[in-house]
Write a protein that holds these residues in place. Structure first.
Motif, PDB file in Angstrom:
ATOM      1  N   ILE A 180      37.512   0.083  10.385  1.00  0.00           N
ATOM      2  CA  ILE A 180      38.195  -1.198  10.178  1.00  0.00           C
ATOM      3  C   ILE A 180      38.208  -1.573   8.693  1.00  0.00           C
ATOM      4  CG2 ILE A 180      36.163  -2.667  10.503  1.00  0.00           C
ATOM      5  CD1 ILE A 180      38.077  -4.550  12.126  1.00  0.00           C
ATOM      6  N   ASP A 184      41.456  -2.686   6.541  1.00  0.00           N
ATOM      7  CA  ASP A 184      41.458  -3.880   5.700  1.00  0.00           C
ATOM      8  C   ASP A 184      41.990  -3.567   4.305  1.00  0.00           C
ATOM      9  OD1 ASP A 184      40.775  -6.627   5.080  1.00  0.00           O
ATOM     10  OD2 ASP A 184      39.107  -5.809   3.919  1.00  0.00           O
ATOM     11  N   TRP A 203      47.791  -4.943  10.154  1.00  0.00           N
ATOM     12  CA  TRP A 203      46.795  -5.388  11.130  1.00  0.00           C
ATOM     13  C   TRP A 203      47.358  -5.360  12.556  1.00  0.00           C
ATOM     14  CZ3 TRP A 203      41.936  -5.188  10.672  1.00  0.00           C
ATOM     15  CH2 TRP A 203      41.296  -5.451   9.467  1.00  0.00           C
ATOM     16  N   MET A 207      45.789  -3.214  15.642  1.00  0.00           N
ATOM     17  CA  MET A 207      45.216  -3.968  16.759  1.00  0.00           C
ATOM     18  C   MET A 207      46.043  -3.895  18.052  1.00  0.00           C
ATOM     19  SD  MET A 207      42.310  -5.417  16.087  1.00  0.00           S
ATOM     20  CE  MET A 207      41.246  -5.333  14.634  1.00  0.00           C
ATOM     21  N   PHE A 284      41.880 -13.611  15.869  1.00  0.00           N
ATOM     22  CA  PHE A 284      42.152 -13.615  14.422  1.00  0.00           C
ATOM     23  C   PHE A 284      43.587 -13.199  14.141  1.00  0.00           C
ATOM     24  CE2 PHE A 284      41.711  -9.018  14.482  1.00  0.00           C
ATOM     25  CZ  PHE A 284      42.484  -8.603  13.396  1.00  0.00           C
ATOM     26  N   GLN A 405      38.346  -8.401  18.698  1.00  0.00           N
ATOM     27  CA  GLN A 405      37.868  -9.550  17.917  1.00  0.00           C
ATOM     28  C   GLN A 405      36.478  -9.266  17.362  1.00  0.00           C
ATOM     29  OE1 GLN A 405      39.495 -12.157  16.995  1.00  0.00           O
ATOM     30  NE2 GLN A 405      37.881 -13.491  16.184  1.00  0.00           N
ATOM     31  N   ARG A 407      35.282  -6.416  16.429  1.00  0.00           N
ATOM     32  CA  ARG A 407      35.424  -5.543  15.265  1.00  0.00           C
ATOM     33  C   ARG A 407      35.772  -6.373  14.020  1.00  0.00           C
ATOM     34  NH1 ARG A 407      35.818   0.021  16.123  1.00  0.00           N
ATOM     35  NH2 ARG A 407      35.754   0.631  18.332  1.00  0.00           N
ATOM     36  N   TRP A 408      36.651  -7.344  14.202  1.00  0.00           N
ATOM     37  CA  TRP A 408      37.032  -8.211  13.083  1.00  0.00           C
ATOM     38  C   TRP A 408      35.826  -9.018  12.590  1.00  0.00           C
ATOM     39  CZ3 TRP A 408      40.697  -9.250   9.597  1.00  0.00           C
ATOM     40  CH2 TRP A 408      40.737 -10.521   9.016  1.00  0.00           C
ATOM     41  N   GLN A 412      33.953  -9.247   8.829  1.00  0.00           N
ATOM     42  CA  GLN A 412      33.639 -10.459   8.069  1.00  0.00           C
ATOM     43  C   GLN A 412      32.166 -10.497   7.683  1.00  0.00           C
ATOM     44  OE1 GLN A 412      36.499 -11.903   7.295  1.00  0.00           O
ATOM     45  NE2 GLN A 412      37.241 -10.313   8.700  1.00  0.00           N
TER      46      GLN A 412
END
Length: 430
Positions: A180, A184, A203, A207, A284, A405, A407-408, A412
């Protein structure tokens, strides 16, 4: 062996020919005969005629006039007769015009034999890569199979692959697992060119696993937060609202189109293999798409810089390659839109954009989702009994949302540490 009422032999010069009745009549009522010459003895000639009568009686005969159909004529007939998607038709035509027609342009359908096929296959494989050559042979095989069905020849000259002999493993494309952090950085690089439209597209592909042409053809009315309330199909709108929640508790995208050029015009077409489907998205991404749609008035979710569909530009060359391979800074007094240097993403340098779609499946497999839910999300159908009995449930979809979500959220958390590692290289999060 004597002549019969339906077969007889006659000498002409130093050779003889055999004539046989086809079972048909001319308009004046006379029997229609066909013949073959060049025999040096009567017994062989007569036996050939008897064989033709046997084929006629058993419905496996190919008449001389059918067998003499020029290959070029049959190729035109075949192309006009098939019913396939536009892109498939374009591909078939290209393979025929560039490889099949030039090789067989002076031949009739019936005179193409195994040795001629081998020569054709050898030539094709000498000038094309393995996968491209396989596609040419596949189309030629379909052309010959249909010639048999059309009774233009008895059997196909194409030799099918045999399982005998030494096993040769097919060489697969080398690729790394999709991280991921790499996605990004790809999104950040693309945003330097296209703004939020570019990063959101990257993204969304990672996803959802959508195909590039489906992303380029995604319209506002089929994207959250407008969908499903904006779906023009009333029945689909009502069913989707019930399943995904009138309050959009399960935000989703509806794949209804792809864009491709038809006669030099960008055209909305059904998705590949008619793979209409609904794709739930993590929270997200729902927020990201809502902000993107609020920032522009285009009908396309991911508009190009000029405002049209991203399908109208060469996305791979203009945007994907610099994002994946890296690019030098683009600045100076005469540069209208300065751009900083873009770091390469090693796992995607020199690789295809399509691998983001592959990576999406990897993620769902890693997270242990059911095979039916994963394949349906990719736009595939499961074969056999498994495909008949299986069904994607709302719970399956919600779990996919949750793992994506998660993974996101993990990304962060790594940002909070000050830097992220991409393919063993550290990049500051800024």
């Amino acid at each position: 062996m004597a002549n019969t009422p339906h077969v007889y032999v006659e000498w002409r010069g130093g050779t003889c020919r055999v004539k046989w009745w086809t079972g048909e009549y001319h308009e004046n009522g006379r029997k229609r005969y066909e013949s073959k010459g060049g025999f040096t003895d009567e017994d062989t000639a007569l036996q050939h005629g008897q064989d033709k009568l046997y084929e006629i009686r058993h419905g496996i005969n190919v008449t001389n006039r059918d067998g003499s159909t020029p290959m070029t004529q049959w190729l035109d007939t075949w192309i006009d007769s098939i019913s396939v998607d536009h892109l498939t038709l374009v591909s078939y035509k290209s393979l025929i015009e560039n490889h099949i027609r030039p090789f067989f342009k002076r031949k009739s359908v019936a005179e193409i034999d195994v040795m001629m096929f081998r020569a054709f296959s050898k030539k094709v494989r000498s000038v094309l890569k393995e996968r491209s050559a396989d596609n040419v042979i596949m189309v030629f095989s379909m052309v010959m199979d249909d010639a048999v069905k059309a009774e233009l020849r008895k059997a196909s000259p194409v030799e099918r692959k045999s399982r005998r002999g030494k096993y040769e493993r097919r060489v697969k494309e080398k690729k790394r697992p999709m991280a991921i952090e790499a996605v990004d950085q790809l999104a950040r690089n693309t945003e330097c060119h296209l703004g939020p439209s570019g990063s959101s597209l990257i993204w969304t592909m990672a996803m959802t696993g959508m195909r590039p042409a489906e992303l380029y053809g995604l319209r506002r009315e089929y994207c959250w937060p407008a969908w499903p309330a904006s779906d023009p199909d009333r029945e689909q709108r009502e069913e989707s609202a019930e399943r995904y929640g009138a309050d959009n508790s399960m935000p989703a995208i509806r794949v209804e189109h792809q864009v491709q050029y038809v006669n030099s015009k960008l055209t909305l077409l059904p998705p590949k293999y008619q793979s209409y489907r609904t794709l739930v998205i993590p929270d997200f991404l729902a927020s990201m798409l809502a902000r993107l749609l609020a920032s522009h008035e285009s009908d396309w979710v991911f508009p190009a810089l000029e405002g049209g569909s991203m399908g109208s530009v060469n996305f791979d060359y203009r945007y994907w390659r610099p994002a994946a391979d890296g690019a030098e800074a683009h600045d100076g007094p005469r540069v209208a839109k300065p751009r900083p240097a873009l770091p390469a993403v090693p796992s995607y340098a020199g690789k295809r954009l399509y691998l983001l779609r592959h990576g999406h499946k990897e993620w769902n497999d890693e997270d242990g989702h059911s095979r039916v839910a994963v394949e349906a999300r990719q736009g595939h159908e499961l074969p056999g009994v498994e495909g008949v009995y299986s069904n994607v449930t709302p719970l399956m979809e919600r779990r996919i949302m949750e793992t994506l979500q998660a993974r996101w959220i993990g990304l962060q958390q790594s940002r909070w540490e000050g830097a992220v590692k991409i393919d063993s290289q550290l990049f500051p999060t800024g």
